[in-house]
Design an enzyme around this catalytic site. Structure first.
Site, PDB file in Angstrom:
ATOM      1  N   HIS A 210       0.792  -1.225   0.000  1.00 19.92           N
ATOM      2  CA  HIS A 210       0.000   0.000   0.000  1.00 19.92           C
ATOM      3  C   HIS A 210       0.828   1.280   0.000  1.00 19.92           C
ATOM      4  O   HIS A 210       0.376   2.306  -0.488  1.00 19.92           O
ATOM      5  CB  HIS A 210      -0.987   0.007   1.179  1.00 19.92           C
ATOM      6  CG  HIS A 210      -0.404   0.417   2.489  1.00 19.92           C
ATOM      7  ND1 HIS A 210       0.400  -0.406   3.253  1.00 19.92           N
ATOM      8  CD2 HIS A 210      -0.512   1.581   3.191  1.00 19.92           C
ATOM      9  CE1 HIS A 210       0.749   0.222   4.360  1.00 19.92           C
ATOM     10  NE2 HIS A 210       0.221   1.428   4.355  1.00 19.92           N
ATOM     11  N   ASP A 211       2.042   1.246   0.522  1.00 23.43           N
ATOM     12  CA  ASP A 211       2.863   2.462   0.570  1.00 23.43           C
ATOM     13  C   ASP A 211       4.049   2.410  -0.398  1.00 23.43           C
ATOM     14  O   ASP A 211       5.009   3.169  -0.241  1.00 23.43           O
ATOM     15  CB  ASP A 211       3.389   2.709   1.985  1.00 23.43           C
ATOM     16  CG  ASP A 211       2.420   3.523   2.826  1.00 23.43           C
ATOM     17  OD1 ASP A 211       1.496   4.128   2.249  1.00 23.43           O
ATOM     18  OD2 ASP A 211       2.583   3.556   4.059  1.00 23.43           O
ATOM     19  N   LYS A 214       5.744   5.509  -1.840  1.00 21.09           N
ATOM     20  CA  LYS A 214       6.582   6.398  -1.030  1.00 21.09           C
ATOM     21  C   LYS A 214       8.043   6.345  -1.459  1.00 21.09           C
ATOM     22  O   LYS A 214       8.852   7.138  -0.972  1.00 21.09           O
ATOM     23  CB  LYS A 214       6.433   6.072   0.453  1.00 21.09           C
ATOM     24  CG  LYS A 214       5.096   6.557   1.013  1.00 21.09           C
ATOM     25  CD  LYS A 214       4.982   6.351   2.515  1.00 21.09           C
ATOM     26  CE  LYS A 214       3.657   6.914   3.033  1.00 21.09           C
ATOM     27  NZ  LYS A 214       3.478   6.665   4.477  1.00 21.09           N
ATOM     28  N   HIS A 239       1.899   9.652  -3.388  1.00 19.72           N
ATOM     29  CA  HIS A 239       2.405   8.285  -3.243  1.00 19.72           C
ATOM     30  C   HIS A 239       1.378   7.256  -3.715  1.00 19.72           C
ATOM     31  O   HIS A 239       1.738   6.178  -4.174  1.00 19.72           O
ATOM     32  CB  HIS A 239       2.859   8.021  -1.800  1.00 19.72           C
ATOM     33  CG  HIS A 239       1.764   7.676  -0.835  1.00 19.72           C
ATOM     34  ND1 HIS A 239       1.048   8.622  -0.157  1.00 19.72           N
ATOM     35  CD2 HIS A 239       1.281   6.464  -0.417  1.00 19.72           C
ATOM     36  CE1 HIS A 239       0.160   8.030   0.632  1.00 19.72           C
ATOM     37  NE2 HIS A 239       0.276   6.715   0.488  1.00 19.72           N
ATOM     38  N   HIS A 262      -6.389   2.847  -0.026  1.00 18.51           N
ATOM     39  CA  HIS A 262      -6.373   2.853   1.439  1.00 18.51           C
ATOM     40  C   HIS A 262      -6.574   4.244   2.036  1.00 18.51           C
ATOM     41  O   HIS A 262      -6.713   4.365   3.265  1.00 18.51           O
ATOM     42  CB  HIS A 262      -5.077   2.223   1.974  1.00 18.51           C
ATOM     43  CG  HIS A 262      -3.831   2.992   1.668  1.00 18.51           C
ATOM     44  ND1 HIS A 262      -3.205   2.946   0.448  1.00 18.51           N
ATOM     45  CD2 HIS A 262      -3.079   3.827   2.445  1.00 18.51           C
ATOM     46  CE1 HIS A 262      -2.127   3.708   0.478  1.00 18.51           C
ATOM     47  NE2 HIS A 262      -2.024   4.261   1.680  1.00 18.51           N
ATOM     48  N   HIS A 263      -6.584   5.278   1.195  1.00 18.25           N
ATOM     49  CA  HIS A 263      -6.881   6.626   1.705  1.00 18.25           C
ATOM     50  C   HIS A 263      -8.238   7.131   1.217  1.00 18.25           C
ATOM     51  O   HIS A 263      -8.569   8.304   1.418  1.00 18.25           O
ATOM     52  CB  HIS A 263      -5.784   7.607   1.297  1.00 18.25           C
ATOM     53  CG  HIS A 263      -4.562   7.534   2.154  1.00 18.25           C
ATOM     54  ND1 HIS A 263      -4.580   7.782   3.506  1.00 18.25           N
ATOM     55  CD2 HIS A 263      -3.270   7.217   1.854  1.00 18.25           C
ATOM     56  CE1 HIS A 263      -3.360   7.633   3.999  1.00 18.25           C
ATOM     57  NE2 HIS A 263      -2.551   7.284   3.020  1.00 18.25           N
ATOM     58  N   ASP A 291      -4.625   0.575   8.167  1.00 17.79           N
ATOM     59  CA  ASP A 291      -3.584   1.583   7.966  1.00 17.79           C
ATOM     60  C   ASP A 291      -3.692   2.684   9.019  1.00 17.79           C
ATOM     61  O   ASP A 291      -2.685   3.116   9.601  1.00 17.79           O
ATOM     62  CB  ASP A 291      -3.723   2.170   6.551  1.00 17.79           C
ATOM     63  CG  ASP A 291      -2.710   3.264   6.272  1.00 17.79           C
ATOM     64  OD1 ASP A 291      -1.505   3.020   6.450  1.00 17.79           O
ATOM     65  OD2 ASP A 291      -3.129   4.373   5.875  1.00 17.79           O
TER      66      ASP A 291
END
Length: 397
Positions: A210-211, A214, A239, A262-263, A291
């Protein structure tokens, strides 16, 4: 390596992967832009970080010393086992030739003369002819196909996936546990809801990735101890778009959606697409809440560890506002202590490895600094306290 006629295909393939990763230490130090200089004045910082990352977080730990010495002149390498000395030289010569030819610093003929200057004693005069005998020709498409077709088993693939994920958190001490914690929390929540095994697998992989975007966020933003400015927040939010770009077509579509949503919020206030409740699947909702739970319950650059009461309160407020799934919040509250205990268990090895890496980095840099001051480069001593077993050099080569 192939021209040398003494390496197996497995060794050649592994070293090609090492070559892809050899500057990963610059990712930690944010000095990527400076790697294009033909003469690097001080390459130890990123070489040491790269060595420690490969050693601690990759399936290629047995080749990590080649990364440590990939900017070291041959004249200083007498104390290094021959196997690693030669691999480091292969990387060093390839690195310098690639930079020089890509930026047209020198023609191939001048390069050959430059690298072959015996007075320099920087490069192996046995290896150099192997680089120039084909006039520097390289079929990059064929190399890429070869790298992508390396026959790894399922365990190897999982280890490389973990390496990819940890390379992101590796950049910041404040995020080193976040991805692993989010993945474990997501997996456990999915199991608590008795989702099918395949769905649990999708949730876990989506959370792991998920990240990933970044990778493209400056470390000063990742480690910012204060409130991000509007401009910095806009950069941080990219990201998700970077994650989508990286994963596009390379993983299962459901895994990609889980990783890239996820955001998003159920009331449409999330990003990057402002999706509403009807567009956000339950698996995507799980990772979104996990998260947040991971961020609240762990230390970050801008906050300490929040106690259970505060975490539950914040999740409850977001649920009441219709931003996150209420049923998931209830399940977390009911199983909070269990989730925190299992999350801590999952992240403990990562925390320990990162701590070991940081300690060993300081020790290695101090040893190198001492040798530079004394002008006495006995690099064999660097391995005295290393966890890397050098049987490869002694037994196989």
């Amino acid at each position: 390596m192939r021209a040398a006629g003494k390496y197996t295909e497995k060794e050649i393939n592994d070293m090609c992967l090492i070559a892809v990763l050899h500057d990963i230490g610059a990712f930690k130090t944010d000095m990527v832009s400076r790697l294009v200089s033909f003469d690097s004045e001080n390459a130890w910082e990123h070489s040491v970080y790269g060595y420690l990352f490969i050693k601690n977080f990759s399936p290629l730990s047995h080749l990590a010393p080649a990364v440590l010495f990939h900017h070291t002149s041959l004249k200083y390498m007498d104390s290094i086992p021959e196997f690693y000395r030669e691999l480091a030289q292969i990387l060093h010569i390839a690195d310098r030739i690639e930079i020089a030819t890509r930026f047209n610093v020198m023609s191939l003929d001048i390069l050959h003369e430059h690298f072959s200057d015996a007075k320099q004693k920087n490069f192996s005069q046995e290896l150099l002819p192997l680089f120039f005998e084909d006039k520097g020709s390289m079929d990059y498409n064929e190399l890429w196909r070869q790298l992508c077709s390396i026959g790894q088993n399922r365990s190897d693939i999982d280890e490389y996936l973990k390496m990819l994920v940890l390379s992101i958190d590796f950049r910041s001490r404040h995020t080193v546990n976040h991805t692993v914690a989010t993945a474990e929390l997501s997996r456990l929540i999915a199991i608590l809801f008795q989702l099918p095994e395949e769905e649990v697998n999708y949730v876990t992989k989506g959370a792991l990735l998920h990240d990933l975007g970044k990778a493209g966020i400056p470390v000063e933003i990742l480690e910012n101890a204060g409130r991000l400015s509007d401009e910095e927040m806009a950069t941080m939010r990219t990201h998700i778009l970077l994650t989508r770009q990286i994963l596009n077509g390379r993983v299962d579509r459901e895994v990609e959606r889980i990783a890239c949503r996820h955001h998003e919020k159920l009331d449409g206030s999330g990003y990057p697409d402002g999706l509403g409740a009807s567009e956000i699947a339950f698996s995507e909702r799980i990772v979104a809440v996990a998260d947040i739970l991971s961020a609240l319950s762990g230390a970050r650059s801008y906050k300490g560890v929040f106690p259970k009461e505060k975490v539950v309160s914040i999740l409850g407020e977001m649920s009441d506002k219709g931003q996150i799934d209420a049923s998931i919040v209830r399940k977390i509250v009911e199983n909070y202590d269990f989730l925190m205990r299992e999350s801590a268990r999952a992240t403990a090895p990562v925390t320990q490895n990162y701590s070991n890496l940081s300690s060993e980095y300081r020790l290695l840099m101090q040893s190198i600094s001492d040798m530079q001051r004394a002008k006495n480069f006995r690099f064999g001593s660097l391995f005295a306290e290393s966890e890397i077993a050098l049987e490869v050099a002694g037994n196989d080569h």
